[in-house]
Design a protein around this motif. Structure first.
Motif, short mmCIF file in Angstrom:
data_model
loop_
_atom_site.label_atom_id
_atom_site.label_comp_id
_atom_site.label_asym_id
_atom_site.label_seq_id
_atom_site.Cartn_x
_atom_site.Cartn_y
_atom_site.Cartn_z
N CYS A 101 0.82 -1.22 0.00
CA CYS A 101 0.00 0.00 0.00
C CYS A 101 0.85 1.27 0.00
O CYS A 101 0.33 2.36 -0.14
CB CYS A 101 -0.94 0.01 1.20
SG CYS A 101 -2.04 -1.40 1.21
N GLN A 105 2.44 5.05 -3.68
CA GLN A 105 2.44 6.45 -3.22
C GLN A 105 3.84 7.04 -3.29
O GLN A 105 4.02 8.21 -3.65
CB GLN A 105 1.98 6.51 -1.76
CG GLN A 105 0.60 5.97 -1.51
CD GLN A 105 0.24 6.17 -0.05
OE1 GLN A 105 0.11 7.27 0.43
NE2 GLN A 105 0.12 5.06 0.68
N LYS A 119 -1.10 7.11 5.28
CA LYS A 119 -2.23 6.92 4.37
C LYS A 119 -2.54 5.43 4.23
O LYS A 119 -3.69 5.00 4.27
CB LYS A 119 -1.88 7.56 3.02
CG LYS A 119 -2.95 7.55 2.03
CD LYS A 119 -3.73 8.84 1.82
CE LYS A 119 -4.17 9.67 2.94
NZ LYS A 119 -4.77 10.90 2.82
N ALA A 120 -1.48 4.62 4.08
CA ALA A 120 -1.66 3.18 3.94
C ALA A 120 -2.37 2.62 5.18
O ALA A 120 -3.32 1.83 5.06
CB ALA A 120 -0.31 2.50 3.75
N GLN A 122 -4.29 4.18 7.21
CA GLN A 122 -5.66 4.67 7.24
C GLN A 122 -6.58 3.76 6.41
O GLN A 122 -7.64 3.35 6.88
CB GLN A 122 -5.66 6.10 6.68
CG GLN A 122 -7.03 6.74 6.55
CD GLN A 122 -6.97 8.02 5.71
OE1 GLN A 122 -5.96 8.72 5.71
NE2 GLN A 122 -8.04 8.30 5.00
N PHE A 123 -6.12 3.39 5.21
CA PHE A 123 -6.99 2.57 4.36
C PHE A 123 -6.97 1.10 4.75
O PHE A 123 -7.98 0.41 4.61
CB PHE A 123 -6.63 2.78 2.89
CG PHE A 123 -7.07 4.11 2.38
CD1 PHE A 123 -8.43 4.41 2.27
CD2 PHE A 123 -6.15 5.09 2.06
CE1 PHE A 123 -8.85 5.66 1.83
CE2 PHE A 123 -6.56 6.34 1.62
CZ PHE A 123 -7.91 6.63 1.51
N ALA A 151 -7.37 -1.66 -0.45
CA ALA A 151 -6.64 -0.62 0.28
C ALA A 151 -5.50 -0.07 -0.55
O ALA A 151 -5.23 1.13 -0.56
CB ALA A 151 -6.11 -1.18 1.60
N ARG A 152 -4.81 -0.97 -1.28
CA ARG A 152 -3.70 -0.51 -2.12
C ARG A 152 -4.19 0.48 -3.17
O ARG A 152 -3.56 1.52 -3.42
CB ARG A 152 -3.05 -1.71 -2.82
CG ARG A 152 -1.98 -1.31 -3.82
CD ARG A 152 -1.30 -2.50 -4.45
NE ARG A 152 -2.13 -3.13 -5.46
CZ ARG A 152 -1.76 -4.17 -6.19
NH1 ARG A 152 -0.58 -4.72 -5.97
NH2 ARG A 152 -2.55 -4.69 -7.09
N ALA A 155 -5.25 3.81 -1.52
CA ALA A 155 -4.12 4.62 -1.02
C ALA A 155 -3.61 5.58 -2.08
O ALA A 155 -2.97 6.58 -1.76
CB ALA A 155 -2.99 3.70 -0.54
N GLU A 157 -5.60 7.30 -3.74
CA GLU A 157 -6.70 8.26 -3.78
C GLU A 157 -7.16 8.55 -5.21
O GLU A 157 -7.11 9.69 -5.69
CB GLU A 157 -6.31 9.53 -3.03
CG GLU A 157 -5.92 9.17 -1.60
CD GLU A 157 -5.73 10.36 -0.70
OE1 GLU A 157 -6.72 10.73 -0.04
OE2 GLU A 157 -4.63 10.90 -0.65
#
Ligand SMILES: Nc1ncnc2c1ncn2[C@@H]1O[C@H](COP(=O)(O)OP(=O)(O)OP(=O)(O)O)[C@@H](O)[C@H]1O
Ligand SMILES: [Mg+2]
Lengths: 246, 258
Positions: A101, A105, A119-120, A122-123, A151-152, A155, A157
């Motif tokens: 994840c 990014q 961020k990873a 968080q998701f 999630a990946r 991440a 967004e």
């Protein structure tokens, strides 16, 4: 609502095998679109064309009114805004759940590692996989893998997330955990295009359903309309068979 | 006199007189084999990566693609040439041949490293190419779907997996190189085999010297293969994973401040 994506006269053939004939539809911000249809009707191919994993042979794909099939278009940058979740998960098997994840990014969005980790997390927490951050994909169940894959994608967004039969490779017991995550995402306003055989998802979660057959969109509309009073004979026949299977 | 000693006595005598030479020879052998295998791997990875660059549909007729095809053809010829000829001939060609024709006189060390590296590179190129194309295409698609370009995906996703998969072949190459550097005695490299030839030639003790040398070669190759096994295990990581507890997650979240 603002239009994000528009397919216009999209066609795709492999050699002389025509798979997509003339696909037209558009996606507005916040849409949850289900794509249904028989096996071989071209659903995956359409999704893969949207993400440019396949190069369309004709037509246009407009992303915020820019044709992304233009040669000058920066494909990786576009892909980072249009995520994809695969039937076969495609998690990076050389990386831990957390690194799966983070890597996009850092490498693509050029974020620093710490922001990316946050961020990873968080998701991963959102999909309920935060206890497994140190695990490798091979150590997870199918449902867990798919939640990490979601999630990946999140991440990054993305503005739109594409799902290609995300639950088809899962044991019945694990289908629910993935569908629940997807329902949450839908209710939070994520724009999604979901190729699915889960008619309950198409009916109850999406706001628009597209029925494909033989490379064409035969019928599309609100789920209430398409499921209860389909206009086309083909749609009726398809719904009859698929609902009889259940 | 040495001819009056028994086998063990002769061995001890040889080791006392020439032990240091054997060890130096073994050091040379190991040095050339290790360095050339590393350089050869770098060559092999570079060639393998270039050989597997895909051409995007619709781009087949651009100058860039023609240039790529040309590079791939040249690299293919390189692989065929160095896989298809004996290393001993390559060594002679580069060390004596180039000097005679073009006046390029390489030092024997340069020639030695060059020949073994380039030879290993040719073998590794094929292993790497095979390693890359055997990785499930879903891995590349997963990488592309989050916006990685081909090279980012190669570096972060494909090559680490390919490397792990071809590690046994890299080990194989290293072992082969330890043994095959013995042909470099044709260009006067004083490796382990060269020492053997000198010693046995001076003392007429072929059997004893050869026994010593075989034992040294065997020790080197067995040690190397053991070490590579350990590396494989290390790369595979643990069979288990730790469940992150809430504290752990808290720490991960807070690290930013630290
Ligand atoms: N790479 C390819 N090369 C040649 N033909 C292909 C390729 N990919 C797909 N096809 C063909 O395109 C047609 C549509 O395939 P696609 O995977 O899009 O169908 P689908 O609607 O997703 O079906 P399913 O529900 O089984 O996933 C099939 O006939 C398939 O054989
Ligand atoms: Mg499909």
């Amino acid at each position: 609502m603002e239009k994000i994506l528009e397919l216009s006269h999209l066609g795709k053939s492999f050699g002389n095998h025509v798979v997509l004939r003339d696909i037209n539809f558009s996606v507005k911000k916040g849409d949850v679109i289900s794509v249904i249809g028989a096996s071989g009707s071209g659903k995956s191919t359409m999704l893969r064309c949207i993400n440019l994993l396949e190069t369309p042979t004709s037509g246009e794909i407009l992303f915020h009114d820019t044709n992304i099939l233009n040669k000058e278009n920066d494909i990786p940058a576009y892909r980072s805004k249009v995520g994809m979740v695969f039937q076969s998960f495609n998690l990076f098997s050389n990386m831990s759940v957390l690194d799966n994840c983070i890597v996009g990014q850092v490498k693509v969005l050029k974020k620093n590692k710490e922001d990316a980790r946050q961020k990873a997390m968080q998701f991963l927490t959102k999909v309920g996989m935060e206890p497994y951050i140190h695990a490798k994909p091979r150590q997870l169940s199918g449902g867990q893998k798919q939640r990490v894959a979601i999630a990946r994608a999140l991440a990054m967004e993305p503005e739109v997330l594409l799902f290609d039969e995300p639950t088809s490779a899962l044991d019945p017991l694990m289908v629910g955990e993935v569908l629940n995550v997807m329902k949450t995402l839908a209710s939070e306003g994520l724009t999604m295009i979901v190729v699915t055989h889960e008619m309950s998802f198409a009916r109850d979660v999406s706001n628009h359903v597209v029925y494909m057959d033989d490379g064409f969109i035969v019928e599309e509309g609100a789920p209430s309309q398409l499921f209860s009073e389909p206009k086309e004979e083909k749609t009726k026949a398809f719904l009859a068979t698929i609902l009889a299977e259940k | 006199m040495i001819s009056e000693m028994n086998f063990l006595g002769r061995i001890i005598y040889i080791l006392q007189s020439y032990g240091v030479s054997y060890l130096t020879g073994a050091g040379t052998t190991l040095l050339i084999a290790l360095v050339s295998t590393v350089i050869g791997c770098l060559i092999g990875f570079a060639v393998g990566v270039i050989q597997t660059i895909p051409v995007r549909e619709g781009n087949e007729r651009t100058p860039g693609v023609y240039f790529l095809k040309l590079c791939q053809m040249i690299l293919h010829a390189y692989v065929e040439l160095f896989r298809g000829t004996p290393m001993i001939v390559q060594a002679v060609f580069i060390y004596y041949g180039l000097a005679q024709i073009w006046g390029i006189q390489l030092g024997m060390w340069q020639a030695a490293f060059l020949v073994v590296s380039v030879n290993t590179g040719a073998y590794m190129a094929e292993s790497v190419r095979g390693g890359i194309i055997s990785i499930d295409s879903g891995q590349m698609e997963g990488a592309k779907s989050i916006g990685m370009n081909h090279f980012q995906a190669m570096i972060s996703v494909i090559l680490p997996q390919a490397f792990r998969n071809i590690l046994p072949q890299i080990g194989n190459n290293l072992i082969i190189n330890i043994k095959d550097t013995s042909v470099l005695s044709v260009i006067s490299i004083v490796d382990l085999f060269f020492v053997h030839k000198s010693v046995s030639g001076a003392l007429y003790t072929y059997f004893e010297s050869a026994s010593i040398v075989m034992l040294i070669y065997l020790t080197m190759t067995v040690t190397v293969s053991r070490l590579l096994r350990l590396l494989e295990k290390y790369l595979d990581g643990s069979e288990n994973y730790e469940l992150a507890d809430c504290m752990d997650i808290g720490n991960q979240m807070h690290k930013k401040g630290a």
